[in-house]
Design an enzyme around this catalytic site. Structure first.
Site, PDB file in Angstrom:
ATOM      1  N   GLU A  58       0.871  -1.161   0.000  1.00 55.18           N
ATOM      2  CA  GLU A  58       0.000   0.000   0.000  1.00 55.18           C
ATOM      3  C   GLU A  58       0.920   1.225   0.000  1.00 55.18           C
ATOM      4  O   GLU A  58       1.855   1.293   0.806  1.00 55.18           O
ATOM      5  CB  GLU A  58      -0.883   0.042   1.260  1.00 55.18           C
ATOM      6  CG  GLU A  58      -1.833   1.225   1.226  1.00 55.18           C
ATOM      7  CD  GLU A  58      -2.607   1.450   2.524  1.00 55.18           C
ATOM      8  OE1 GLU A  58      -2.240   0.873   3.555  1.00 55.18           O
ATOM      9  OE2 GLU A  58      -3.578   2.228   2.487  1.00 55.18           O
ATOM     10  N   ARG A  99       5.630 -13.010   9.350  1.00 59.27           N
ATOM     11  CA  ARG A  99       6.338 -11.779   9.036  1.00 59.27           C
ATOM     12  C   ARG A  99       7.702 -11.779   9.705  1.00 59.27           C
ATOM     13  O   ARG A  99       7.999 -12.598  10.577  1.00 59.27           O
ATOM     14  CB  ARG A  99       5.515 -10.577   9.470  1.00 59.27           C
ATOM     15  CG  ARG A  99       5.293 -10.500  10.977  1.00 59.27           C
ATOM     16  CD  ARG A  99       4.261  -9.448  11.326  1.00 59.27           C
ATOM     17  NE  ARG A  99       4.412  -8.255  10.507  1.00 59.27           N
ATOM     18  CZ  ARG A  99       3.421  -7.401  10.258  1.00 59.27           C
ATOM     19  NH1 ARG A  99       2.221  -7.627  10.739  1.00 59.27           N
ATOM     20  NH2 ARG A  99       3.619  -6.332   9.538  1.00 59.27           N
ATOM     21  N   LYS A 113       4.634  -0.030  10.463  1.00 52.73           N
ATOM     22  CA  LYS A 113       4.613   1.246   9.743  1.00 52.73           C
ATOM     23  C   LYS A 113       4.207   2.382  10.670  1.00 52.73           C
ATOM     24  O   LYS A 113       4.727   3.479  10.578  1.00 52.73           O
ATOM     25  CB  LYS A 113       3.587   1.171   8.604  1.00 52.73           C
ATOM     26  CG  LYS A 113       4.136   0.680   7.297  1.00 52.73           C
ATOM     27  CD  LYS A 113       3.095   0.903   6.220  1.00 52.73           C
ATOM     28  CE  LYS A 113       3.382   0.050   5.004  1.00 52.73           C
ATOM     29  NZ  LYS A 113       2.317   0.145   3.994  1.00 52.73           N
TER      30      LYS A 113
END
Length: 560
Positions: free
Chosen positions: A36, A262, A272
RNA sequence: AACUCCGUGGUGUAACGGUAGCACAACAGAUUUUGAUUCUGUUUGUUCAGGUUCGAAUCCUGGCGGGGUUGCCA
């Protein structure tokens, strides 16, 4: 990167791909990396990039770069550009396959209309709060919306008017009609579209309704004929919904979502949100601060892309949520840099040495090896003269037993130059050592052992005082002082390492170092790897410490 | 006590019913014109309890432990 031996074992995802190829389910492999554009890429993304693009390379398939841009309020072209740059830097190429989820808005809209007509979607006019409470929770089933069974025509009309901009943000949403009692909350009539009157970085003001991630991702995969859609574990619970859309919409292909864990690294935060907070609250100088785990940060720090790729290979792919040791990353960095980085001499904390028996005014150009690991890198010339700087740490007036470096009466080798003996210590009124006096042995030119068979225990680095270039050197250490800054109570900011940056303004470099171009990483012999920073100039270079050399002496001292 | 995924040395990761291996870390030693690199060696492991089997890290059952999920974020 491609001439390395094939791994003897494969991760579970590659095994699945092998099976799919063997069974004829697919005759090629297409993956995708779907960021994104709302932030900078970090090491966690690198893991995903290496996986997706790596698989495409290994299987002779392709990997698409697709920006998942369904939320105009958070996304920006600034991020699109940085993401592309980071992927290229990592060494991967999407070729012609650059896509945006927003490219599919029209198609997705048509499919939403299709779902409504099929009686599988409806416009819900409840408030966000009503929808939330109607969904129930982990223990309790949800209840149907009063609008759930409204006529198809009515939903169709409302949805069209949502698109036309007749309603304000949040007034109504389009929902899928699945099962309000489903154990998986993602299937309790998920929202497909919401009204957002906001400018989109690609579609401008064309749309005021935007599709949700779940409604977008799988169909985008299907449109692009992605075979294996690889994502992280937090999407595991979304797979049922991913499949529901593929089952209920006439999509052109059938991708499969597979989840893996992850990347977690100790002494680091990787979300983020937290990285953004570090930037906006100025705990670091920006997204590319060399202490940041962003790809732009580690690039500025001097980590080579090859080291990141090797690191990602080493940590592997599993479904187990693990935390990797930062030392593993540093090892990967040192491994590449040891082979590649040219060597130079730099004195970080200088102390002057006058070589009393060396002729005044004489300058010799000493030949030094550029990289002992790589003979073809050749040699360079380094000026030597009567006054030099050495590292303050390389001298002790009253040394402990195992100290091999310079001390009164002791002799060391000056790298690529001569043997040097310390004869005298000069102090100021306060007793601080301000200068050393010593003598050299002309029979040891180039640092050779003298004919009398004398040996020294240590070789130290040096810089000719008259020729030295003054520089700023930034010593970076881990950004966080605790292993898991995320864990425990309080803010992760409480764990910031106050000593994560030390700026040395009086370092002295051998003159060759002035011409190292920004972004290049070199070794300062006996100290570590350092990357020329964009803040520097030829007149006053700036170097960032990438990582120190292993230092068994320092380690022994700390334990002592 | 909802659903779901996952448990192999200190940290990661292999072993696909048949000798628990590799990397990093740690610790010794050798070599060394970087106390680096390189090389050699050492220490440390299958979450637990049952079951199936000649044989289980692997298959089955249960326990224990961990992660994820209640956005009109992705």
């Amino acid at each position: 990167m491609s001439d390395e031996p094939a791994p003897t074992s494969k991760d579970f995802i590659r095994e699945i791909i092998d099976e799919d190829l063997a069974s004829g389910k697919h005759d090629g492999t297409v993956t995708r990396f779907p960021p994104e554009p709302n932030g900078y890429l970090h090491l966690g993304h690198a893991k995903s990039i290496c996986l997706n693009f790596g698989i495409a390379q290994e299987y002779g398939g392709r990997c698409h770069l697709r920006f998942d841009d369904t939320n105009p309020t958070k996304e920006d072209v600034e991020y699109v550009d940085s993401i592309k740059e980071d992927i290229k830097w990592l060494g991967f190429d999407w070729g012609e396959h650059l896509y945006f989820a927003s490219d599919y808005f029209e198609k997705l809209y048509d499919w939403a209309v299709y779902l409504i007509k099929e009686g599988k979607a409806y416009v819900d006019q409840q408030t966000a709060a009503e929808i939330k409470s109607g969904r129930g929770d982990l223990q309790t089933p949800g209840i149907n919306s009063p609008y759930r069974d409204r006529p198809v025509e009515e939903s169709l009309d409302l949805f069209q008017r949502m698109k036309a901009g007749e309603f304000g943000d949040g007034v109504m949403v389009l929902r899928a009609k699945v099962d309000m009692a489903h154990a998986n909350l993602n299937l309790r009539d998920p929202v497909l579209y919401r009204i957002v009157h906001a400018e989109h970085h690609r579609t401008g003001d064309k749309w005021c309704i935007y599709p949700m991630y779940d409604y977008t991702h799988g169909q985008s995969d299907a449109i692009e004929h992605i075979t294996h859609s690889l994502c992280t574990l937090e999407f595991e619970n979304h797979r049922a919904l991913y499949d529901w859309f593929l089952d209920n919409i006439p999509v052109p292909s059938r991708p499969r979502q597979i989840e893996f864990s992850r990347l977690n690294l100790n002494y680091t935060v990787m979300s983020k949100r937290k990285l953004l907070q570090l930037v906006t609250e100025k705990h670091v100088s920006g997204w590319d601060d060399p202490r940041m785990p962003t790809l732009s940060g580690i690039r500025r720090r001097g980590y080579p892309a090859a080291a990141i790729r090797n690191f990602c290979k080493t940590i592997g792919i599993t479904k187990f949520e693990s935390t990797n040791d930062f030392a593993l990353l540093e090892n990967a960095v040192r491994e590449v840099l040891n082979q590649e980085a040219p060597r130079f001499m730099a004195v970080l904390d200088p102390i002057r040495v006058v070589i009393t028996n060396y002729p005044e005014g004489q300058v010799e150009e000493m030949e030094a090896v550029n990289n002992p690991e790589k003979p073809e890198a050749g040699t360079r010339l380094v000026p030597f003269s009567r006054e030099i700087f050495i590292e303050r740490d390389d001298f002790m007036e009253d040394p402990p037993k195992k100290f091999f470096r310079l001390s009164p009466g002791a002799e060391v080798r000056l790298r690529s130059a001569y043997f040097l003996r310390c004869d005298e210590v000069i102090k100021d009124a306060a007793g601080n050592i301000v200068e050393l006096r010593g003598s050299y042995d002309p029979e040891t030119r180039g640092g050779e052992n003298p004919p009398d068979g004398r040996k020294v225990k240590a070789t130290i680095h040096w810089v000719s005082a008259a020729h030295a270039v003054e520089a700023e050197v930034r010593l970076y250490d881990r950004l966080f002082a605790s292993e898991a800054p995320d864990r425990g109570e309080g803010s992760f900011l409480d764990h910031l390492n106050p000593d994560s940056l030390t700026v040395l303004s009086g370092a002295r470099l051998e003159p060759n170092l002035a011409s190292v171009v920004s972004g290049e990483t070199v070794q300062f012999e006996r100290l570590g790897y350092f990357c020329a920073d964009k803040d520097g100039s030829q007149e006053r270079p700036v170097f960032n410490r990438t990582v120190g050399l292993r230092d068994s002496w320092a380690k022994a001292q700390n334990q002592g």
